[in-house]
Design an enzyme around this catalytic site. Structure first.
Site, PDB file in Angstrom:
ATOM      1  N   GLY A   1      -1.179  -9.640   6.762  1.00  0.00           N
ATOM      2  CA  GLY A   1      -1.582  -8.803   5.635  1.00  0.00           C
ATOM      3  C   GLY A   1      -0.568  -8.787   4.509  1.00  0.00           C
TER       4      GLY A   1
ATOM      5  CG  HIS B   1      -4.947  -6.042   6.019  1.00  0.00           C
ATOM      6  ND1 HIS B   1      -3.911  -5.430   5.353  1.00  0.00           N
ATOM      7  CD2 HIS B   1      -4.569  -6.101   7.311  1.00  0.00           C
ATOM      8  CE1 HIS B   1      -2.959  -5.116   6.195  1.00  0.00           C
ATOM      9  NE2 HIS B   1      -3.322  -5.526   7.404  1.00  0.00           N
ATOM     10  CG  ASP B   2      -4.687  -5.063   1.569  1.00  0.00           C
ATOM     11  OD1 ASP B   2      -5.524  -4.629   0.768  1.00  0.00           O
ATOM     12  OD2 ASP B   2      -4.470  -4.526   2.673  1.00  0.00           O
TER      13      ASP B   2
END
Length: 268
Positions: free
Chosen positions: A144, A126-127
């Site tokens: 992430g 994520h991100d």
């Protein structure tokens, strides 16, 4: 649901209402397409692949069987907020790869650039922001909030710690744990990740002029053996070298980061 008339969709594929399927897309048997998915022109989704979440797939990207693209983050802080995944054009996402959407706390966006190869079993957390022409070899794990620059290669079975930045043109050897930032054009290897020189092969393959490579090698030696701290040496690079590639290294080191830096192996 908006399906372009030129799209070819196998009758067993499951496409939710709200999905947007562009021209010349091909969707194979038992593929699953979620209701907030947008497939641009010429995307191919092979059998049993899953594309879900608020996800956009760029033109002519191919997703192989059993890849899962756009699922929710593997983050216990995630509470169902609406976040995104954007994959660029002409990417190849191979069997069993996983790419997650972002989190509210991390900016809400996971992004993969153009012309990337994400090989079997690789993971993009994520991100994370992945540049153009990046290669993640089999079973690479990108945690992430990572930033991976253009033209980076991460060798098989390697892991990149959350919040790490890897500069443009760097190469990470196989079975390597990267827990600190990697300068542009760096060569990292060994189980715990050591900065062991420059990615000279990659520089030559991309046609970087010999005089630029000579300056890069001299700049690396300054980082390894020059006077002062690593940050002080980096601060002198832009003044001592008339090279855009060296300036890129200097700017990278002076940039904002949540991690420390891998310093040259054997540096003073």
């Amino acid at each position: 649901m908006a399906i372009h008339g030129t799209a070819v969709i196998h009758p067993t594929a499951a496409i939710d209402d709200g999905a947007e399927i562009g021209p010349d897309c091909h969707i194979g048997p038992y593929a699953v397409i979620g209701n907030e998915v947008t497939l641009k022109r010429g995307v191919t989704i092979k059998s049993h692949a899953v594309v879900t979440g608020w996800t956009e797939i760029g033109e002519e990207t191919v997703i192989w069987p059993f890849a899962t693209v756009g699922e929710v983050p593997q983050d216990l802080k995630y509470k169902g907020e609406r976040t995104r995944l954007v994959v660029g054009a002409r990417c190849r996402i191979r069997e069993g790869a996983t790419l997650n959407t972002g989190t509210e706390g991390g900016g809400g966006l996971t992004q993969v650039g153009d012309d990337c190869l994400i090989m079997t079993g690789a993971h993009v957390g994520h991100d994370s922001i992945i540049g153009n022409r990046v290669i993640l070899v089999n079973n690479v794990a990108i945690a992430g909030h990572c930033h991976i620059g253009d033209d980076v290669i991460v060798g098989g079975l390697s892991g990149v710690h959350q919040w790490v930045r890897i500069g443009q043109g760097a190469i990470i050897g196989a079975v390597t744990m990267v827990a600190q930032d990697v300068i542009p054009y760096g060569l990292v290897q060994a189980p715990r990740g050591e900065l062991d020189g420059l990615n000279l092969v990659g520089l030559k393959r991309r046609g970087v002029p010999r005089d630029e490579i000579t300056q890069l090698r001299a700049a690396y030696q300054m980082l390894a053996q020059g006077e002062g701290s690593f940050q002080e040496r980096a601060g002198r690079l832009a003044d001592d070298f008339d090279s855009p590639h060296v300036r890129e290294i200097a700017d990278f080191i002076r940039g904002e980061t949540d991690r420390s830096y891998l310093t040259p192996k054997g540096a003073k």
